[in-house]
Design a protein around this motif. Structure first.
Motif, PDB file in Angstrom:
ATOM      1  N   ALA A 158      73.576  -3.941  26.071  1.00 38.36           N
ATOM      2  CA  ALA A 158      74.475  -4.623  27.007  1.00 38.36           C
ATOM      3  C   ALA A 158      75.629  -3.688  27.337  1.00 38.36           C
ATOM      4  N   LEU A 159      76.122  -3.798  28.564  1.00 38.35           N
ATOM      5  CA  LEU A 159      77.327  -3.067  28.963  1.00 38.35           C
ATOM      6  C   LEU A 159      78.553  -3.846  28.485  1.00 38.35           C
ATOM      7  N   SER A 160      79.719  -3.424  28.899  1.00 43.09           N
ATOM      8  CA  SER A 160      80.956  -4.084  28.477  1.00 43.09           C
ATOM      9  C   SER A 160      81.052  -5.511  28.989  1.00 43.09           C
ATOM     10  N   CYS A 161      80.213  -5.869  29.948  1.00 47.65           N
ATOM     11  CA  CYS A 161      80.196  -7.243  30.469  1.00 47.65           C
ATOM     12  C   CYS A 161      79.483  -8.198  29.526  1.00 47.65           C
ATOM     13  N   ASP A 162      78.781  -7.633  28.487  1.00 45.95           N
ATOM     14  CA  ASP A 162      78.050  -8.406  27.466  1.00 45.95           C
ATOM     15  C   ASP A 162      76.851  -9.166  28.015  1.00 45.95           C
ATOM     16  N   ILE A 221      78.772  -1.055  36.822  1.00 44.42           N
ATOM     17  CA  ILE A 221      77.823   0.048  37.051  1.00 44.42           C
ATOM     18  C   ILE A 221      77.291   0.566  35.719  1.00 44.42           C
ATOM     19  N   VAL A 222      75.980   0.810  35.659  1.00 40.47           N
ATOM     20  CA  VAL A 222      75.361   1.442  34.496  1.00 40.47           C
ATOM     21  C   VAL A 222      75.619   2.937  34.607  1.00 40.47           C
ATOM     22  N   ASP A 223      76.381   3.495  33.673  1.00 40.27           N
ATOM     23  CA  ASP A 223      76.774   4.896  33.787  1.00 40.27           C
ATOM     24  C   ASP A 223      75.699   5.832  33.246  1.00 40.27           C
ATOM     25  N   GLU A 224      75.990   7.117  33.341  1.00 36.95           N
ATOM     26  CA  GLU A 224      74.997   8.140  32.999  1.00 36.95           C
ATOM     27  C   GLU A 224      74.620   8.113  31.519  1.00 36.95           C
ATOM     28  N   LYS A 225      75.593   7.890  30.629  1.00 40.59           N
ATOM     29  CA  LYS A 225      75.293   7.869  29.199  1.00 40.59           C
ATOM     30  C   LYS A 225      74.329   6.746  28.856  1.00 40.59           C
ATOM     31  N   ALA A 226      74.530   5.584  29.465  1.00 40.55           N
ATOM     32  CA  ALA A 226      73.664   4.438  29.196  1.00 40.55           C
ATOM     33  C   ALA A 226      72.242   4.705  29.699  1.00 40.55           C
ATOM     34  N   LYS A 230      83.990   2.280  24.557  1.00 38.36           N
ATOM     35  CA  LYS A 230      82.814   1.759  23.878  1.00 38.36           C
ATOM     36  C   LYS A 230      81.603   2.613  24.206  1.00 38.36           C
ATOM     37  N   GLU A 231      80.977   3.172  23.183  1.00 38.18           N
ATOM     38  CA  GLU A 231      79.789   3.997  23.362  1.00 38.18           C
ATOM     39  C   GLU A 231      78.574   3.088  23.557  1.00 38.18           C
ATOM     40  N   PRO A 232      77.684   3.413  24.483  1.00 32.50           N
ATOM     41  CA  PRO A 232      76.474   2.601  24.661  1.00 32.50           C
ATOM     42  C   PRO A 232      75.553   2.734  23.444  1.00 32.50           C
ATOM     43  N   LYS A 233      75.111   1.586  22.906  1.00 33.49           N
ATOM     44  CA  LYS A 233      74.252   1.598  21.717  1.00 33.49           C
ATOM     45  C   LYS A 233      73.146   0.564  21.851  1.00 33.49           C
ATOM     46  N   LEU A 234      72.062   0.840  21.163  1.00 37.17           N
ATOM     47  CA  LEU A 234      70.979  -0.125  21.032  1.00 37.17           C
ATOM     48  C   LEU A 234      71.165  -0.818  19.686  1.00 37.17           C
ATOM     49  N   CYS A 254      90.574   9.018  31.749  1.00 36.88           N
ATOM     50  CA  CYS A 254      89.396   8.189  31.510  1.00 36.88           C
ATOM     51  C   CYS A 254      88.230   9.055  31.071  1.00 36.88           C
ATOM     52  N   THR A 255      87.096   8.433  30.770  1.00 36.29           N
ATOM     53  CA  THR A 255      85.905   9.186  30.381  1.00 36.29           C
ATOM     54  C   THR A 255      85.266   9.822  31.616  1.00 36.29           C
TER      55      THR A 255
END
Length: 495
Positions: free
Chosen positions: A136-140, A173-178, A110-114, A69-70
């Motif tokens: 938005a996270l993967s939960c949309d 959970i909002v991860d570190e990259k986000a 999926k990379e976090p993006k604005l 995993c990442t």
């Protein structure tokens, strides 16, 4: 030829090779005093913040490789399992979906993006402007970037880092990259510091140094169950000594439970309010008020020159090597012992006996710290008034270090002695060791207050060196015997 000559051998006749084979000299390495492990010492290791971050990253990388995993998902899973890798991997292999759901992780790449979404309206601020950046996270669950930033910033400022969930309050959970993408750099740095602190807090074998502004951590494999028989004193790389079990300053030889009970008892104003604020005592001969201004208990009244002990107010002449029971409480028999008021008075008298000596060493240690601050000036005077180098006058600093450690040890022996049941020879031996250390400490304290002159510099140096070594040895004997008593369950407590 004489008898002597007939028994001698010429140098050429001596078989050196045989002698070398028979004598195999092996010199043992010299171990510094600070590295010698004693019976009351525990194994521990110190870590700096960079060391801890390195360990944390190694743990994350290990889980990444096993689960595929990442790093962000691995760190979220590890925090959920309090950094217990074995339990995480075992649970993950048994039921992968349940673990991911419980930990708030979706395994995607999926990379976090604005991004901007046509016709989007933020449910928090109701902003529906064109070209509005959203996240938005993967939960949309999507919100505008500003609202998400405010949400995350507030969470981090409140001290949260482990479980910052989606702004919709779903389980993800909002991860570190986000977080790095959304918040300002200074907030992200605070988040990283909180993650580091959470990493240590989640490890039972890792504790932060409790001293203010100290960023070091200590690892010690001592469990709560062992605290009844071990006093786990550790020292961080900045030289701060503390108990790994309770986080208080070094309290050897008293175990954590005794310390907890003693401090709670001392905080009870009903037993201490009448005397704890008293900083002066009357001379027992002329009744002049005397204030203690040094660490030594040998007092001399300026008015009548009477010499007495600050602790028991007895004549100082009686405090020689042949008789010194100032540290020992003598139980008193009373014909009215069955009377509740008499029992209560005797209990208070016994408590005050031990607290008076406990508080005296605490006060003396503070006064000796003033002496410590003046030691450097004294060392300069000694260097100028003698042929000693700066290295040779360091014995004064070493003496004060030993004195402060010994006073701290003595202070806690009285807390321990208060709760010890006096029904065995072991208790009597403990009190003898306590008395011997007390005598040595007072002698060293008096020596350190001696004025240095060119005439007495050499003699004083040797005397202080000898007494420092003796005090240190007496302290080690007391701590070693008490530690053995804890492990052997030799002590009985009257809680």
């Amino acid at each position: 030829m004489s008898d002597f000559e007939s028994d001698t051998m010429d140098e050429d006749d001596f078989d050196y090779s045989q002698e070398d084979e028979e004598q195999d000299f092996v010199f043992e390495p010299v171990i510094p005093e600070k590295d010698i492990k004693r019976s009351y010492d525990v194994e521990y290791k110190c870590y700096s913040p960079s060391d801890i971050e390195k360990i944390q990253n190694e743990e994350i990388s290990h889980v990444c490789n096993i689960l595929g995993c990442t790093k962000e998902n691995a760190s979220t899973l590890l925090r959920h399992f309090k950094w217990n890798k074995e339990r995480l991997i075992e649970s993950y292999m048994e039921n992968e979906d349940a673990v991911k759901k419980e930990a708030g992780v979706i395994m995607d790449v999926k990379e976090p993006k604005l991004i901007t979404v046509p016709g989007f309206s933020c449910d928090i601020c109701c902003n529906d402007q064109d070209n509005l950046l959203t996240f938005a996270l993967s939960c949309d669950h999507r919100f505008c970037a500003d609202c998400y930033e405010h949400y995350l910033t507030d969470k981090i400022k409140e001290g949260e880092s482990r479980y910052i969930t989606c702004a919709e309050n779903c389980n993800l959970i909002v991860d570190e990259k986000a977080i790095q993408l959304l918040v300002k750099p200074e907030i992200y740095q605070k988040y990283k510091i909180l993650l580091l602190r959470a990493f240590v807090d989640d490890h039972k074998s890792l504790h932060w140094c409790p001293y203010p502004n100290c960023e070091n951590a200590v690892k010690c494999l001592i469990t709560k169950a062992q605290l009844d028989t071990i006093v786990p004193t550790v020292e961080c790389s900045s030289g701060h000594r503390f108990c790994f079990g309770c986080g208080l300053k070094d309290h050897q030889p008293a175990i954590c439970d005794v310390v907890k009970r003693w401090l709670k008892k001392c905080a009870d104003d009903s037993e201490t309010s009448n005397w704890i604020a008293a900083n002066t005592k009357e001379c027992v001969k002329c009744f002049s008020m005397i204030e203690k201004n040094g660490g030594c208990n040998h007092m001399t009244c300026r008015k009548c020159k009477h010499e007495f002990c600050w602790i028991c107010l007895g004549p100082w002449a009686d405090h020689g090597t042949s008789w010194y029971n100032c540290s020992r409480y003598e139980e008193k028999e009373s014909v009215d012992a069955r009377d509740a008021q008499t029992k209560s008075r005797q209990a208070l008298e016994r408590y005050l006996h031990y607290y008076n000596r406990y508080a005296n060493h605490d006060q003396s240690a503070k006064l000796d710290k003033q002496l410590y601050e003046a030691t450097e000036k004294k060392m300069e005077v000694m260097q100028k008034s003698s042929d000693f180098s700066w290295i040779q006058v360091q014995f004064l600093k070493s003496a004060v270090d030993v004195l402060l450690k010994s006073r701290a040890t003595l202070m806690w022996t009285y807390a321990l002695a208060y709760y010890l049941a006096r029904n065995s020879n072991a208790t009597a031996l403990f009190e003898d060791n306590q008395r011997d250390l007390e005598m040595a400490v007072e002698a060293l304290s008096g020596l350190l207050e001696t004025q240095i002159t060119p005439e007495n510099a050499a003699e004083l140096r040797q005397t202080v060196l000898d007494k420092t070594e003796y005090v240190n040895r007496r302290r080690q004997i007391l701590l070693s015997d008490t530690a053995a008593g804890h492990l052997e369950k030799r002590w009985e407590y009257s809680f």
